[in-house]
Design a protein around this motif. Structure first.
Motif, mmCIF file in Angstrom:
data_model
loop_
_atom_site.group_PDB
_atom_site.id
_atom_site.type_symbol
_atom_site.label_atom_id
_atom_site.label_comp_id
_atom_site.label_asym_id
_atom_site.label_seq_id
_atom_site.Cartn_x
_atom_site.Cartn_y
_atom_site.Cartn_z
ATOM 1 N N ALA A 105 0.817 -1.146 -0.013
ATOM 2 C CA ALA A 105 0.174 -0.125 -0.003
ATOM 3 C C ALA A 105 0.670 1.424 -0.032
ATOM 4 O O ALA A 105 0.499 2.293 -0.624
ATOM 5 C CB ALA A 105 -0.808 -0.040 1.283
ATOM 6 N N ILE A 107 -0.178 3.320 -3.124
ATOM 7 C CA ILE A 107 -1.460 4.060 -2.772
ATOM 8 C C ILE A 107 -0.939 5.396 -1.958
ATOM 9 O O ILE A 107 -1.341 6.621 -2.244
ATOM 10 C CB ILE A 107 -2.447 3.397 -1.937
ATOM 11 N N ASP A 143 -7.632 10.645 -4.937
ATOM 12 C CA ASP A 143 -7.502 9.068 -5.217
ATOM 13 C C ASP A 143 -7.316 8.294 -4.078
ATOM 14 O O ASP A 143 -8.031 7.115 -4.090
ATOM 15 C CB ASP A 143 -6.249 8.866 -6.121
ATOM 16 N N LYS A 144 -6.446 8.849 -2.938
ATOM 17 C CA LYS A 144 -6.491 7.964 -2.007
ATOM 18 C C LYS A 144 -7.700 7.758 -1.129
ATOM 19 O O LYS A 144 -7.937 6.686 -0.785
ATOM 20 C CB LYS A 144 -5.543 8.755 -0.879
ATOM 21 N N TRP A 190 -9.565 5.090 -3.023
ATOM 22 C CA TRP A 190 -9.009 3.743 -2.403
ATOM 23 C C TRP A 190 -9.208 3.318 -1.010
ATOM 24 O O TRP A 190 -9.645 2.164 -0.664
ATOM 25 C CB TRP A 190 -7.281 3.668 -2.662
ATOM 26 N N ARG A 191 -9.232 4.415 -0.194
ATOM 27 C CA ARG A 191 -9.767 4.127 1.365
ATOM 28 C C ARG A 191 -11.100 3.621 1.401
ATOM 29 O O ARG A 191 -11.357 2.631 2.106
ATOM 30 C CB ARG A 191 -9.689 5.483 2.003
ATOM 31 N N LEU A 232 -12.465 1.875 -0.940
ATOM 32 C CA LEU A 232 -12.708 0.582 -1.585
ATOM 33 C C LEU A 232 -12.111 -0.477 -0.668
ATOM 34 O O LEU A 232 -12.529 -1.438 -0.275
ATOM 35 C CB LEU A 232 -11.806 0.439 -2.776
#
Length: 343
Positions: free
Chosen positions: A280, A284, A291-292, A295-296, A298
């Motif tokens: 990660a 990430i 974007d982070k 992803w958090r 997700l």
């Protein structure tokens, strides 16, 4: 070895003591345990403990008589220091690694015993089955169906910086004395952790010197101390350290032996969370904030808050790794990751 400032640690409460009259009682204590506890005298009848109570030399002779003819890894600290195996000013290790025969390593301990300028000599995480013949069978604990990794930690007076481990841990003092200062998992931010990839022994460690805390540089360490517990082990005593609890470890006697048992309640075919954290960071952490955030969400959806709602709309038999993992599915996922990471 220099002693810690007693005024700092005097208020730290002792780890709770429990009793286990037999294997069933020990199993009941360990089952689902999420807090540390001490069992006094749990392994007092071990031959290794009895040898150590006779003398340090007797304990070393006991191990030498059962050592396999294989190299042993040893950490050698700087002469005349306080036994702290840590970083130097350049963030390199302040000790060197060597390999040799156990007889030669113990000979170095014999030659340096009692010297004020002696170097720290430390054998850490020595696999008992790989390095000794009958030590594991002669000094044993019935842990039921658990399949532990059994290791020895042998050394002169040393200080090992606070770190944590993923497995549960039953640490048994076989010779000398050990002091453990423990902190709950959530205290990581208050321990001022060092690098993840450049570590003394594979795990990130606290940068705080527990014998001389710099509260100006590490002000939140006072919060960590407020949550701390301490355990001092004599020969034959055992300490249970739950998964992810931070522990600072000191060998207090001129010669110290600890035997520990690591195990996971989850199957061994599951992955290592540390690997996921490292990946990660690679993939990430340095993305743009927007974007982070995606992803958090997700990760929360698929990992941390996962529920049947995640897969209810997918036909059974077509959910892939979103179904509960079994050894075969975990193996396929591991192979897929290895292929993708090697690109």
């Amino acid at each position: 070895m220099a002693e810690a400032d007693a005024s700092i640690f005097a208020a730290i409460p002792a780890v709770e003591e429990r009793e286990a009259a037999d294997a069933a009682a020990l199993d009941a204590l360990l089952l689902g345990a999420r807090a540390p506890f001490v069992i006094r005298g749990l392994v007092k009848d071990w031959p290794l403990v009895q040898a150590g109570l006779t003398s340090s030399r007797a304990a070393r002779d006991y191990l030498l008589a059962r050592a396999r003819p294989v190299p042993f890894s040893v950490s050698l600290g700087q002469p005349g220091k306080d036994g702290r195996l840590f970083y130097d000013a350049a963030m390199e290790m302040n000790f060197r690694e060597a390999r040799g025969k156990l007889a030669d390593i113990f000979g170095g301990m014999d030659a340096n015993e009692g010297r004020t300028d002696a170097p720290a000599i430390y054998l850490g995480s020595i696999s008992v089955p790989a390095h000794f013949t009958t030590v594991g069978a002669e000094n044993t604990i019935d842990l039921g169906t658990r399949e532990p990794i059994i290791s020895l930690w042998i050394g002169t007076p040393t200080r090992i910086a606070a770190h944590n481990d993923f497995p549960d841990n039953l640490a048994c003092c076989a010779a000398g004395r050990r002091r453990f200062t423990l902190f709950p998992p959530e205290q990581f931010a208050n321990l001022y952790l060092g690098p993840i990839d450049n570590t003394p022994a594979g795990r990130a460690v606290s940068m705080v010197d527990f014998h001389a805390p710099d509260f100006a540089a590490h002000p939140r360490f006072t919060d960590a101390l407020a949550a701390a517990q301490v355990a001092e082990l004599e020969p034959g005593d055992a300490l249970f350290i739950p998964s992810m609890w931070w522990h600072h470890v000191e060998g207090l006697a001129p010669f110290n032996i600890l035997m520990n048992y690591w195990w996971r309640d989850t199957p061994r075919w599951l992955g290592q969370p540390q690997d996921a954290l490292n990946h990660a960071i690679l993939s990430i952490r340095d993305l743009p904030a927007e974007d982070k955030a995606i992803w958090r969400a997700l990760f929360d959806h698929y990992v941390f808050d996962s529920s049947t709602a995640v897969t209810a709309h997918i036909p059974e038999g077509g959910r892939g790794i979103l179904d509960p993992l079994d050894p075969a599915a975990a193996g396929r996922l591991r192979s897929f990751l290895l292929r993708t990471l090697s690109k």
